[in-house]
Design an enzyme around this catalytic site. Structure first.
Site, PDB file in Angstrom:
ATOM      1  N   PHE A   1       0.856  -1.193   0.000  1.00 49.03           N
ATOM      2  CA  PHE A   1       0.000   0.000   0.000  1.00 49.03           C
ATOM      3  C   PHE A   1       0.894   1.245   0.000  1.00 49.03           C
ATOM      4  O   PHE A   1       0.721   2.164   0.799  1.00 49.03           O
ATOM      5  CB  PHE A   1      -0.936   0.022   1.211  1.00 49.03           C
ATOM      6  CG  PHE A   1      -1.731  -1.240   1.401  1.00 49.03           C
ATOM      7  CD1 PHE A   1      -2.968  -1.406   0.789  1.00 49.03           C
ATOM      8  CD2 PHE A   1      -1.243  -2.269   2.201  1.00 49.03           C
ATOM      9  CE1 PHE A   1      -3.703  -2.574   0.977  1.00 49.03           C
ATOM     10  CE2 PHE A   1      -1.973  -3.436   2.395  1.00 49.03           C
ATOM     11  CZ  PHE A   1      -3.195  -3.591   1.779  1.00 49.03           C
TER      12      PHE A   1
ATOM     13  N   ASN B   1       5.849   7.501  -0.086  1.00 52.83           N
ATOM     14  CA  ASN B   1       6.076   8.248   1.153  1.00 52.83           C
ATOM     15  C   ASN B   1       7.037   7.528   2.091  1.00 52.83           C
ATOM     16  O   ASN B   1       7.907   8.157   2.709  1.00 52.83           O
ATOM     17  CB  ASN B   1       4.736   8.491   1.851  1.00 52.83           C
ATOM     18  CG  ASN B   1       4.844   9.403   3.050  1.00 52.83           C
ATOM     19  OD1 ASN B   1       5.237  10.555   2.930  1.00 52.83           O
ATOM     20  ND2 ASN B   1       4.474   8.900   4.216  1.00 52.83           N
TER      21      ASN B   1
ATOM     22  N   ASN C   1      -3.687  -5.260  -6.975  1.00 52.00           N
ATOM     23  CA  ASN C   1      -4.822  -5.039  -6.082  1.00 52.00           C
ATOM     24  C   ASN C   1      -4.621  -5.864  -4.821  1.00 52.00           C
ATOM     25  O   ASN C   1      -4.768  -7.086  -4.829  1.00 52.00           O
ATOM     26  CB  ASN C   1      -6.123  -5.430  -6.783  1.00 52.00           C
ATOM     27  CG  ASN C   1      -7.350  -5.076  -5.946  1.00 52.00           C
ATOM     28  OD1 ASN C   1      -7.244  -4.790  -4.750  1.00 52.00           O
ATOM     29  ND2 ASN C   1      -8.514  -5.096  -6.567  1.00 52.00           N
TER      30      ASN C   1
ATOM     31  N   CYS D   1      -4.776   3.431  10.090  1.00 50.55           N
ATOM     32  CA  CYS D   1      -5.731   4.526  10.296  1.00 50.55           C
ATOM     33  C   CYS D   1      -7.043   4.001  10.876  1.00 50.55           C
ATOM     34  O   CYS D   1      -8.017   4.753  10.977  1.00 50.55           O
ATOM     35  CB  CYS D   1      -5.981   5.288   8.990  1.00 50.55           C
ATOM     36  SG  CYS D   1      -6.663   4.280   7.661  1.00 50.55           S
TER      37      CYS D   1
END
Length: 443
Positions: free
Chosen positions: A300, A305, A348, A395
């Protein structure tokens, strides 16, 4: 609660109670016990005695609203935003940051303890400033025909109606200062009745606006938006009814992380809190304990980042992402920063991953940063890869706990857990967990 009925109708008499909450929940409500039942009380903080009215009485719990504050907590502060209590964006501006941190950390710890029976002391909360932190915001636009007025703002609490905002102290200051000139500009457009939303983003090299419009813009509208861009040094992008983003006044947005430059498309996902993002990446790098010979998997990965900072320290990194445009952007960022030891793959990760190309290789370390749905499909494959360390950035505490159970039952121990205050003044809980493979030497 006692209820009285009259023929032909069923109406409850509201009950007034006096209680003292013992903790704060993630919705900013005080939590108390009254007559053997849990009561959630809006407007109340722990250790405050309040008079409250129960408005929703269920079998196992009730909801109440504070009507009178009988004693005040030292953690109570005056919300700086004039829209607080109406706007649905924040729910904890009345609570000091220290109370927000302790309450969210406690909620995270309680969830892990209940679901895994682990008593793990949490590290210190990773946080930065409590206000002026948000570098991205989507503002709803709604033209009120009778009033001949353009509403611009965020959704009301528990409603689809807009709060017409004039300030937003959680936005970075440069974006908050754009609210008034943006409203003035949009209100004067020929297409003012056919606007969808306005998205403001703060890149390191200046602010940008993405305007969703439902009809073609006139030349006058384009001229007005260009003038706004020139006067306030804003890059402006137009999003019409097709998927193409048109740069009216373009600038290649980017931000810095770990002394690297990450370019992004105006509609790409970036972490909303830039300062906490920096601290989060630093902590992840420390926990991974990267060595020059390490092969690392970043699931992911978005546009890199974590991937790019990892590549500065490891031997080889594979980043896997489900959004094709982010994979392309990650490759561009690797080239931009002169990093040749990265592969970005498009897969995916919400589907069966066992036959994906990355799943057939060995890795020393794994980092994953999934969306709220978690990483249920990827977890069994991570276990098969047997990495020495797994850093999970989450998250959603619920899916973090569920995914953690797979690692915990497969020879991994939860070594570290920290709460990230990515969204101060709200109930969002972001966290990071470090899992260490007990059967593999850490040498």
């Amino acid at each position: 609660m006692v209820q009285f009925y009259s023929p032909g109708r069923r109406k409850a008499i509201q009950q007034t109670i006096i209680v003292t909450p013992h903790e704060l929940d993630t919705q900013g409500q005080g939590v108390a016990r009254h007559e053997g039942k849990t009561i959630f009380i809006s407007g109340a903080l722990p250790q405050e005695q309040v008079e409250a009215v129960i408005y929703d009485n269920k079998r196992n719990y009730a909801k109440a609203k504070t009507t009178k504050l009988l004693s005040s907590s030292p953690d109570r502060i005056t919300p700086p935003c004039s829209h607080y209590g109406i706007c649905g964006g924040c729910n904890q501006q009345h609570a000091a940051s220290t109370l927000q941190h302790s309450s969210k950390s406690k909620a995270l710890g309680q969830l892990f303890r209940r679901e895994t029976h682990l008593e793990l002391p949490q590290g210190e909360v990773i946080f930065s400033q409590g206000y002026h932190y948000r570098r991205r915001a989507r503002l709803g636009l709604q033209y009120q025909t009778k009033q001949k007025y353009l509403q611009m703002g965020f959704r009301q609490k528990a409603s689809n109606d807009l709060v017409d905002i004039v300030e937003c102290p959680v936005l970075v200051e440069a974006l908050e200062q754009l609210l008034q000139p943006l409203r003035q500009c949009l209100s004067g457009l020929d297409s003012v009745k056919k606007l969808g939303h306005a998205e403001l983003v703060m890149a390191d090299n200046g602010p940008l606006l993405v305007l969703r419009h439902l009809v073609a813009l006139s030349d006058n509208d384009r001229a007005s938006l260009t003038e706004l861009a020139t006067r306030h040094h804003i890059a402006v992008y137009l999003a019409g009814n097709n998927d193409r983003l048109e740069g009216l006044v373009e600038r290649e947005p980017h931000y810095q992380i770990d002394n690297l430059t990450l370019g992004f498309n105006p509609q790409d996902f970036i972490q909303v809190n830039g300062a906490v993002n920096q601290l989060m990446v630093e902590q992840a790098l420390t926990w991974l304990d990267l060595q020059p010979t390490d092969r690392v998997l970043d699931l992911f990965c978005g546009m890199g980042n974590f991937t790019l900072p990892i590549a500065k320290r490891a031997g080889h990194v594979i980043g896997v992402e489900g959004v094709d445009s982010l994979v392309s952007r990650g490759k561009q960022n690797a080239l931009l920063n002169g990093l040749s030891n990265i592969e970005f793959l498009h897969h995916n990760l919400a589907q069966d991953v066992s036959q994906q190309s990355w799943a057939k290789h060995g890795f020393d370390k794994v980092l994953l940063d999934p969306a709220r749905a978690g990483a249920a499909e990827a977890m069994p494959q991570i276990v098969k890869l047997q990495p020495k360390r797994v850093v999970y950035v989450s998250c959603n505490p619920t899916t973090l706990v569920e995914d953690s159970k797979i690692l915990l039952s497969s020879g991994y121990e939860l070594s570290q857990l920290r709460m990230l205050d990515m969204f101060p003044q709200t109930g969002h809980i972001e966290s990071m967990a470090l899992f260490v493979n007990k059967s593999v030497s850490q040498q």
